[in-house]
Design an enzyme around this catalytic site. Structure first.
Site, PDB file in Angstrom:
ATOM      1  N   CYS A  29       3.183   5.842  -7.151  1.00 13.06           N
ATOM      2  CA  CYS A  29       3.146   5.017  -5.678  1.00 13.06           C
ATOM      3  C   CYS A  29       2.739   5.998  -4.893  1.00 13.06           C
ATOM      4  O   CYS A  29       3.052   6.609  -3.840  1.00 13.06           O
ATOM      5  CB  CYS A  29       4.108   4.351  -5.547  1.00 13.06           C
ATOM      6  SG  CYS A  29       4.189   3.172  -3.769  1.00 13.06           S
ATOM      7  N   CYS A  32       3.876   5.121  -0.775  1.00 13.82           N
ATOM      8  CA  CYS A  32       4.995   5.327  -0.865  1.00 13.82           C
ATOM      9  C   CYS A  32       5.152   7.089  -0.847  1.00 13.82           C
ATOM     10  O   CYS A  32       5.907   7.144   0.583  1.00 13.82           O
ATOM     11  CB  CYS A  32       6.116   5.497  -2.192  1.00 13.82           C
ATOM     12  SG  CYS A  32       5.542   3.488  -3.103  1.00 13.82           S
TER      13      CYS A  32
END
Length: 104
Positions: A29, A32
């Protein structure tokens, strides 16, 4: 950033004396990864008032499913063993702190 697992979640998050900001994250991600320095700064600034941890959704499906996390990053604040706030998506530090102000 400390990482918690399904096995540790009860003790580290639900049993914490402090409010806990949990980032539900994944290795794949990009937003993230973008949040890592923001969370490190928030953890340092709020030490003693807020605990900040990460939970990898791929390695910890039980907790991820229990809290119905579908998007990464999802941030949840737990206080008194209950989720009191949930936010989805990357955000700048200033905005994150503003959103946390009412729960820490």
């Amino acid at each position: 950033m400390p990482e918690v697992t399904d096995a540790e979640f009860g003790e580290e998050v639900l049993g914490s004396e402090l409010p806990v900001l949990v980032e539900f994250t994944a290795d794949w991600c990009p937003p993230c990864r973008q949040m890592a320095p923001v969370l490190a700064a928030v953890a340092a600034e709020q030490a003693g008032r807020l605990k900040v941890v990460q939970l990898n959704v791929d390695r910890n499906p039980a907790t991820t499913n229990a809290y119905k996390v579908l998007s990464m990053p999802t941030f949840m604040v737990f206080r008194g063993a209950e989720p009191v706030k949930s936010m989805v998506g990357a955000r700048p530090k200033r905005r994150l702190l503003e959103e946390l102000a009412d729960v820490i």
